[in-house]
Design a protein around this motif. Structure first.
Motif, PDB file in Angstrom:
ATOM      1  N   LEU A  40       0.803  -1.215   0.000  1.00 47.79           N
ATOM      2  CA  LEU A  40       0.000   0.000   0.000  1.00 47.79           C
ATOM      3  C   LEU A  40       0.843   1.275   0.000  1.00 47.79           C
ATOM      4  CD1 LEU A  40      -2.701  -1.080   2.616  1.00 47.79           C
ATOM      5  CD2 LEU A  40      -3.017  -0.873   0.132  1.00 47.79           C
ATOM      6  N   GLY A  41       2.083   1.169   0.445  1.00 49.50           N
ATOM      7  CA  GLY A  41       2.934   2.351   0.508  1.00 49.50           C
ATOM      8  C   GLY A  41       2.729   3.177   1.762  1.00 49.50           C
ATOM      9  N   PHE A  42       1.998   2.664   2.724  1.00 57.27           N
ATOM     10  CA  PHE A  42       1.831   3.316   4.017  1.00 57.27           C
ATOM     11  C   PHE A  42       1.488   2.249   5.049  1.00 57.27           C
ATOM     12  CE2 PHE A  42      -2.435   3.270   2.181  1.00 57.27           C
ATOM     13  CZ  PHE A  42      -3.244   2.867   3.240  1.00 57.27           C
ATOM     14  N   HIS A  43       1.737   2.575   6.325  1.00 59.31           N
ATOM     15  CA  HIS A  43       1.454   1.631   7.405  1.00 59.31           C
ATOM     16  C   HIS A  43       0.016   1.844   7.863  1.00 59.31           C
ATOM     17  CE1 HIS A  43       1.703  -0.791  10.932  1.00 59.31           C
ATOM     18  NE2 HIS A  43       3.033  -0.870  10.935  1.00 59.31           N
ATOM     19  N   PRO A  44      -0.842   0.842   7.735  1.00 59.73           N
ATOM     20  CA  PRO A  44      -2.240   1.011   8.145  1.00 59.73           C
ATOM     21  C   PRO A  44      -2.403   1.501   9.580  1.00 59.73           C
ATOM     22  CG  PRO A  44      -2.024  -0.989   6.863  1.00 59.73           C
ATOM     23  CD  PRO A  44      -0.628  -0.482   7.108  1.00 59.73           C
ATOM     24  N   LEU A  45      -1.561   1.023  10.503  1.00 62.66           N
ATOM     25  CA  LEU A  45      -1.709   1.441  11.892  1.00 62.66           C
ATOM     26  C   LEU A  45      -1.324   2.906  12.087  1.00 62.66           C
ATOM     27  CD1 LEU A  45      -0.564  -1.628  14.013  1.00 62.66           C
ATOM     28  CD2 LEU A  45      -2.816  -1.016  13.146  1.00 62.66           C
ATOM     29  N   LEU A  74      -4.144  -2.439  18.266  1.00 70.24           N
ATOM     30  CA  LEU A  74      -5.189  -1.426  18.316  1.00 70.24           C
ATOM     31  C   LEU A  74      -5.989  -1.513  19.614  1.00 70.24           C
ATOM     32  CD1 LEU A  74      -6.446  -1.643  14.619  1.00 70.24           C
ATOM     33  CD2 LEU A  74      -5.222   0.264  15.679  1.00 70.24           C
ATOM     34  N   PRO A  75      -6.666  -0.434  20.010  1.00 74.73           N
ATOM     35  CA  PRO A  75      -7.446  -0.462  21.253  1.00 74.73           C
ATOM     36  C   PRO A  75      -8.660  -1.376  21.149  1.00 74.73           C
ATOM     37  CG  PRO A  75      -7.860   1.565  20.038  1.00 74.73           C
ATOM     38  CD  PRO A  75      -6.702   0.887  19.345  1.00 74.73           C
ATOM     39  N   ALA A  76      -9.216  -1.724  22.279  1.00 71.10           N
ATOM     40  CA  ALA A  76     -10.372  -2.622  22.321  1.00 71.10           C
ATOM     41  C   ALA A  76     -11.598  -2.001  21.678  1.00 71.10           C
ATOM     42  CB  ALA A  76     -10.677  -2.995  23.766  1.00 71.10           C
ATOM     43  N   THR A  77     -11.567  -0.703  21.416  1.00 65.54           N
ATOM     44  CA  THR A  77     -12.680  -0.017  20.761  1.00 65.54           C
ATOM     45  C   THR A  77     -12.615  -0.119  19.247  1.00 65.54           C
ATOM     46  OG1 THR A  77     -11.372   2.017  20.876  1.00 65.54           O
ATOM     47  CG2 THR A  77     -12.990   1.640  22.629  1.00 65.54           C
ATOM     48  N   ALA A  78     -11.570  -0.743  18.714  1.00 61.22           N
ATOM     49  CA  ALA A  78     -11.405  -0.860  17.257  1.00 61.22           C
ATOM     50  C   ALA A  78     -12.392  -1.867  16.678  1.00 61.22           C
ATOM     51  CB  ALA A  78      -9.980  -1.279  16.922  1.00 61.22           C
ATOM     52  N   THR A  79     -12.656  -1.708  15.392  1.00 62.81           N
ATOM     53  CA  THR A  79     -13.455  -2.677  14.638  1.00 62.81           C
ATOM     54  C   THR A  79     -12.692  -3.045  13.378  1.00 62.81           C
ATOM     55  OG1 THR A  79     -15.556  -1.763  15.419  1.00 62.81           O
ATOM     56  CG2 THR A  79     -15.617  -3.111  13.423  1.00 62.81           C
ATOM     57  N   LEU A  80     -12.316  -4.306  13.269  1.00 63.32           N
ATOM     58  CA  LEU A  80     -11.616  -4.816  12.094  1.00 63.32           C
ATOM     59  C   LEU A  80     -12.507  -5.849  11.431  1.00 63.32           C
ATOM     60  CD1 LEU A  80      -8.035  -5.359  13.575  1.00 63.32           C
ATOM     61  CD2 LEU A  80      -9.001  -3.301  12.560  1.00 63.32           C
ATOM     62  N   THR A  81     -12.679  -5.734  10.122  1.00 60.36           N
ATOM     63  CA  THR A  81     -13.534  -6.652   9.381  1.00 60.36           C
ATOM     64  C   THR A  81     -12.797  -7.146   8.145  1.00 60.36           C
ATOM     65  OG1 THR A  81     -15.498  -5.393  10.077  1.00 60.36           O
ATOM     66  CG2 THR A  81     -15.784  -6.951   8.266  1.00 60.36           C
ATOM     67  N   GLY A  82     -12.727  -8.455   7.994  1.00 56.62           N
ATOM     68  CA  GLY A  82     -12.144  -9.054   6.798  1.00 56.62           C
ATOM     69  C   GLY A  82     -13.214  -9.813   6.038  1.00 56.62           C
ATOM     70  N   VAL A  83     -13.296  -9.595   4.736  1.00 54.66           N
ATOM     71  CA  VAL A  83     -14.282 -10.271   3.899  1.00 54.66           C
ATOM     72  C   VAL A  83     -13.554 -10.996   2.778  1.00 54.66           C
ATOM     73  CG1 VAL A  83     -16.368 -10.019   2.504  1.00 54.66           C
ATOM     74  CG2 VAL A  83     -15.951  -8.430   4.381  1.00 54.66           C
ATOM     75  N   ASP A  84     -13.826 -12.289   2.635  1.00 60.78           N
ATOM     76  CA  ASP A  84     -13.131 -13.082   1.623  1.00 60.78           C
ATOM     77  C   ASP A  84     -14.056 -14.192   1.130  1.00 60.78           C
ATOM     78  OD1 ASP A  84     -10.291 -13.542   0.406  1.00 60.78           O
ATOM     79  OD2 ASP A  84     -10.974 -15.539   0.998  1.00 60.78           O
ATOM     80  N   LEU A  85     -13.964 -14.500  -0.162  1.00 61.63           N
ATOM     81  CA  LEU A  85     -14.812 -15.533  -0.752  1.00 61.63           C
ATOM     82  C   LEU A  85     -14.506 -16.909  -0.188  1.00 61.63           C
ATOM     83  CD1 LEU A  85     -16.969 -16.169  -2.949  1.00 61.63           C
ATOM     84  CD2 LEU A  85     -15.084 -16.474  -4.558  1.00 61.63           C
ATOM     85  N   VAL A  86     -13.232 -17.158   0.101  1.00 61.11           N
ATOM     86  CA  VAL A  86     -12.800 -18.455   0.622  1.00 61.11           C
ATOM     87  C   VAL A  86     -12.629 -18.409   2.134  1.00 61.11           C
ATOM     88  CG1 VAL A  86     -11.013 -20.222   0.528  1.00 61.11           C
ATOM     89  CG2 VAL A  86     -11.680 -19.021  -1.562  1.00 61.11           C
ATOM     90  N   GLY A  87     -12.042 -17.323   2.624  1.00 63.72           N
ATOM     91  CA  GLY A  87     -11.810 -17.190   4.057  1.00 63.72           C
ATOM     92  C   GLY A  87     -10.580 -17.957   4.513  1.00 63.72           C
ATOM     93  N   PRO A  88     -10.238 -17.853   5.789  1.00 62.27           N
ATOM     94  CA  PRO A  88      -9.082 -18.587   6.317  1.00 62.27           C
ATOM     95  C   PRO A  88      -9.226 -20.091   6.079  1.00 62.27           C
ATOM     96  CG  PRO A  88      -9.843 -16.946   7.892  1.00 62.27           C
ATOM     97  CD  PRO A  88     -10.872 -17.011   6.815  1.00 62.27           C
ATOM     98  N   LEU A  89      -8.159 -20.709   5.611  1.00 63.91           N
ATOM     99  CA  LEU A  89      -8.218 -22.144   5.296  1.00 63.91           C
ATOM    100  C   LEU A  89      -8.175 -22.998   6.558  1.00 63.91           C
ATOM    101  CD1 LEU A  89      -5.889 -22.249   2.161  1.00 63.91           C
ATOM    102  CD2 LEU A  89      -8.375 -22.033   2.263  1.00 63.91           C
ATOM    103  N   ALA A  90      -7.567 -22.465   7.614  1.00 61.16           N
ATOM    104  CA  ALA A  90      -7.530 -23.183   8.892  1.00 61.16           C
ATOM    105  C   ALA A  90      -8.021 -22.228   9.969  1.00 61.16           C
ATOM    106  CB  ALA A  90      -6.123 -23.675   9.197  1.00 61.16           C
ATOM    107  N   PRO A  91      -9.328 -22.028  10.060  1.00 60.60           N
ATOM    108  CA  PRO A  91      -9.882 -21.020  10.973  1.00 60.60           C
ATOM    109  C   PRO A  91      -9.463 -21.245  12.421  1.00 60.60           C
ATOM    110  CG  PRO A  91     -11.574 -21.862   9.478  1.00 60.60           C
ATOM    111  CD  PRO A  91     -10.378 -22.752   9.321  1.00 60.60           C
TER     112      PRO A  91
END
Length: 222
Positions: A40-45, A74-91
């Motif tokens: 991305l060229g920048f640090h998300p955090l 990140l603080p406990a007030t954060a919201t992180l959402t990942g969306v993927d068609l396959v998702g983690p292979l070993a949840p």
């Protein structure tokens, strides 16, 4: 005259081996050589720093390693959402601030807005790329950032001829910035977009794109 490409409907596209890609975004972490920060060229955090309740939505998140690593910082007030068609292979159990969703990004929609929306090399496997970009623009907070890798060569007319230039012109007119060097589209601030393109289908047999990996060609009337 270009030969029309074999476009397929959404359900067939998502079952193709190109789109149901079980290697895309599997090993990419938050920092390092193979990382979101590098791509991305920048640090998300660093971008999220200082926000009392930061929100990050990652589309086509794969294993979600970057999100899991971010969750620890990140603080406990954060919201992180990942969306993927396959998702983690070993949840494995996700941190409390992280939600991992297995769904098609072409039909899924959030119920909240986010400070950061990313799609790291994920648009290459999406049929209606322009449609997703338009929808994702409305998922931002007023000062949020959308960052997505984009290949203009993947945008075609129904007859298979290139439509990348008018697509980029329309995106820039809507407020996007495009870096050809990094193949990266960015947009600051939520907005409602109406792009002058009508999606007609996608071709999963288009072959490799600039990444060297097989990708989808998206067809539009303009």
């Amino acid at each position: 005259m270009p030969k029309p490409s074999p476009v397929v409907p959404p359900h067939e596209l998502e079952r193709s081996s190109v789109v149901a890609n079980n290697t895309m975004n599997r090993e990419r972490g938050l920092t390092g050589v193979n990382s979101y920060t590098r791509e991305l060229g920048f640090h998300p955090l660093e971008f999220l720093a200082g926000r009392p309740a930061p929100g990050w939505l990652d589309l086509c998140s794969g294993e979600g390693r970057a999100l899991r690593q971010a969750a620890a910082e990140l603080p406990a007030t954060a919201t992180l959402t990942g969306v993927d068609l396959v998702g983690p292979l070993a949840p494995t159990p996700a941190p409390p601030v992280l939600e991992e969703i297995i769904a098609s990004v072409t039909s899924w929609a959030p119920t909240r807005t986010y400070d950061l929306v990313t799609c790291v090399h994920g648009l290459h496997y999406v049929g209606d790329q322009l449609g997703l970009l338009g929808r994702a623009a409305s998922w931002l907070t007023p000062d949020g950032l959308l960052a997505a890798h984009f290949d203009p060569a993947s945008i075609r007319r129904p007859d298979g001829s290139p439509a990348g230039r008018p697509a980029l012109a329309a995106l820039r007119a809507a407020g996007f910035h495009y870096s050809p060097r990094h193949h990266l589209l960015t947009l600051r601030g939520a907005r409602t977009l109406t792009l002058p393109f009508r999606y007609t289908g996608a071709d999963p047999t288009a072959g490799p794109n600039y990444t060297g990996q097989p990708a989808v060609a998206s067809h539009y009337e303009h």
